[in-house]
Enzyme design. Structure first.
Site, short mmCIF file in Angstrom:
data_model
loop_
_atom_site.label_atom_id
_atom_site.label_comp_id
_atom_site.label_asym_id
_atom_site.label_seq_id
_atom_site.Cartn_x
_atom_site.Cartn_y
_atom_site.Cartn_z
CE LYS A 60 -0.33 -0.15 4.96
NZ LYS A 60 -1.12 -0.73 6.20
CE1 TYR A 279 11.95 31.97 5.32
CE2 TYR A 279 12.43 29.52 5.04
CZ TYR A 279 12.22 30.77 4.60
OH TYR A 279 11.91 30.77 3.33
#
Ligand SMILES: *Cc1c(COP(=O)(O)O)cnc(C)c1O
Length: 391
Positions: A60, A279
Site C-alpha cells: 500500500k 527561518y
C-alpha cells in the site's frame, strides 16, 4: 471482458541497475537508491520465519513510497503470491506488476466500485456488515465470484466487524460457500512484544477462526511475525520490515537496509559566532561555524520536525563519514547542516551527504524527526533521481 492498462514493469535483469525514475541524477537535488536485492532477501527472511504460513506482502501507499511496480514485480518473482494494497488505484498498479497474484484491497468496497474489483480480479477486505451486504448484492447481481476477505476487529477499533457480528455471520458464510477467501484481523501493538493486548487479540482471533474453519486466516503484520507461531495463522502480511524498518524495536534490526538517500551540497559557508541560521533565527552559532546547505527540504520529505533550535537538537546527516547535526529550521527545499566538526575542506560544493543509509537507519531518521520509519518512507520526496538496483 474489460482489459486493464499494463504498466511497463522492470525488465527481467538480475544484476545492476534495473530501472530509473525521476529527473536525471545531474539535475536532481539527490539520489534515492532502492535495493531490490535487499527487498527480496527481506521477504525471503520473513517467509522462512513464518513457514509453514504463506508470506504475503503489503504494498500500500506506493509500496511505502518505494514504488508499487518494481516492488511487486520483484516480490512476485521471488514467489510472493498475495499482495495487500490500500485502494483500487493501487490494485490496478499491483495487478500490472503481478498478473497472477491475489490482490486484497484493505479499504474495502464502496457502493458502485464492485465492477472495478471484477476487472482487476481484486478482493475487497470487508470491514462492516453493511459493506458485506453491499458486496453480496453486487456478487448476486453480477455473478462475480472473485472472493473477498472478512476483517474482524479484535482490539484495534478501526475497521472490521465485531467479534459478535463475526460469530453471527459464521454459519451463513460457511453454509453458502460465500466467497470469503480470508479471515483477517490486525494487531494494534505488535511492535511491543510485551504488550498484553497482543495475547488478547491472538486469543480472540483464535476463537473466531474456530467458527470459520476451512477459511484461511491472517493476523500478523511485520512485527506480528516476531511474536511467535501463535500469531502466524495461515498468511502473514509484512509491510514495513520488507523495506528495512526494524520490526523488533527493542532488539537489533534483523532486516537488511533497502533505502539509501544522498543529497547534494549546494554551498558551504561560514557563520560567525552569535549569528543565527535559517527561518525564525531559531538556531544560534555558539562559535565560528561552517554550514553546508543541501538541496532538499520538507518538500522532499525531510521532516520539519527534524529541524533544530537553541533549545532542541534535531536530525543528522552523514557528511564525509561523520554524523553532523541539522542547524536551524528545515526549509521547503533546503536544509542547513553544521559541519564545523569536520576538517577544513572535507566537504565542498557538489559533494553528496547521506540522509538515509551508511548506518543511518530509517528508524534513526524517524527518531530524529519525532516520528517513525513508516512515515519517513511514505514521505520520501518525488524530486529525487531514483535508482532501482539489484546486485
Ligand atoms: C499496513 C498494514 C499491514 C502491514 O503492516 P506493517 O506494520 O507495515 O508490517 C498489515 N495489515 C494491515 C491491515 C495493514 O493496514
Amino acid at each position: 471482458m474489460a482489459t486493464i492498462d499494463l504498466i511497463e514493469t522492470a525488465p527481467p535483469v538480475d544484476t545492476g541497475i534495473v530501472e530509473k525514475d525521476g529527473p536525471p541524477a545531474a539535475q536532481a537535488g539527490g539520489t534515492l537508491t532502492i535495493d531490490l536485492g535487499a527487498l527480496a532477501a527481506n521477504w525471503q527472511a520473513l517467509r522462512r520465519r513464518a513457514t509453514p504460513s504463506e508470506c504475503a506482502a503489503v504494498v500500500k501507499a506506493n509500496a511505502y513510497g518505494l514504488g508499487i511496480e518494481p516492488v511487486a514485480h520483484t516480490l512476485a518473482k521471488e514467489g510472493c503470491k498475495t499482495f495487500f494494497v490500500a485502494d483500487l488505484s493501487e490494485a490496478r498498479r499491483a495487478r500490472a506488476a503481478a498478473p497472477e497474484a491475489a490482490i486484497f484491497v484493505l479499504s474495502g468496497v464502496m457502493p458502485g466500485s464492485g465492477p472495478e474489483f471484477s476487472v482487476l480480479r481484486a478482493k475487497p477486505v470487508i470491514g462492516s456488515t453493511v459493506e458485506l451486504a453491499e458486496w453480496d448484492a453486487y456478487c448476486a447481481a453480477s455473478g462475480w465470484r472473485g472472493g473477498a476477505a472478512l476483517h474482524v476487529d479484535t482490539g484495534m477499533n478501526r475497521l472490521g466487524v465485531s467479534i459478535n457480528e463475526a460469530a453471527a455471520l459464521a454459519p451463513r458464510i460457511r453454509a453458502e460457500n460465500h466467497g470469503i477467501h480470508l479471515l483477517m484481523s490486525h494487531f494494534a501493538c505488535a511492535e511491543e512484544a510485551g504488550n498484553a493486548l497482543n495475547e488478547k487479540q491472538i486469543k480472540l482471533f483464535r476463537e473466531v477462526r474456530l467458527l470459520y474453519r476451512g477459511i484461511p486466516s491472517s493476523l500478523a503484520n511485520s512485527s506480528g511475525i516476531f511474536l511467535g507461531d501463535a500469531a502466524h495463522c495461515d498468511v502473514v502480511r509484512p509491510g514495513v520490515a520488507l523495506y528495512g524498518v526494524n520490526p523488533t524495536p527493542d532488539k537489533p534490526n534483523p532486516m537488511r537496509p533497502v533505502v539509501d538517500l544522498k543529497v547534494r551540497v549546494l554551498q558551504v559557508r561560514g557563520v560567525t559566532r552569535g549569528e543565527t541560521v535559517g527561518y525564525g533565527g531559531a538556531w544560534t552559532a555558539r562559535r565560528a561555524t561552517r554550514i553546508a546547505v543541501i538541496a532538499a527540504g520538507y518538500a522532499d520529505g525531510i521532516f520539519r520536525s527534524a529541524g533544530s533550535s537553541d533549545e532542541m537538537p534535531g536530525g543528522v546527516a552523514i557528511v564525509a563519514d561523520k554524523r553532523c547535526p541539522f542547524a536551524g529550521r528545515i526549509s521547503m527545499d533546503l536544509t542547513a547542516i553544521d559541519v564545523s566538526e569536520l576538517p577544513d575542506g572535507a566537504v565542498r560544493r557538489g559533494d553528496m551527504v547521506t540522509l538515509i543509509g551508511d548506518g543511518l537507519t530509517l528508524d534513526d531518521v524517524g527518531r530524529g524527526a519525532s516520528t517513525i520509519g513508516y512515515e519517513v518512507l511514505t514521505s520520501l520526496g518525488r524530486r529525487y533521481h531514483r535508482v532501482y538496483r539489484r546486485d
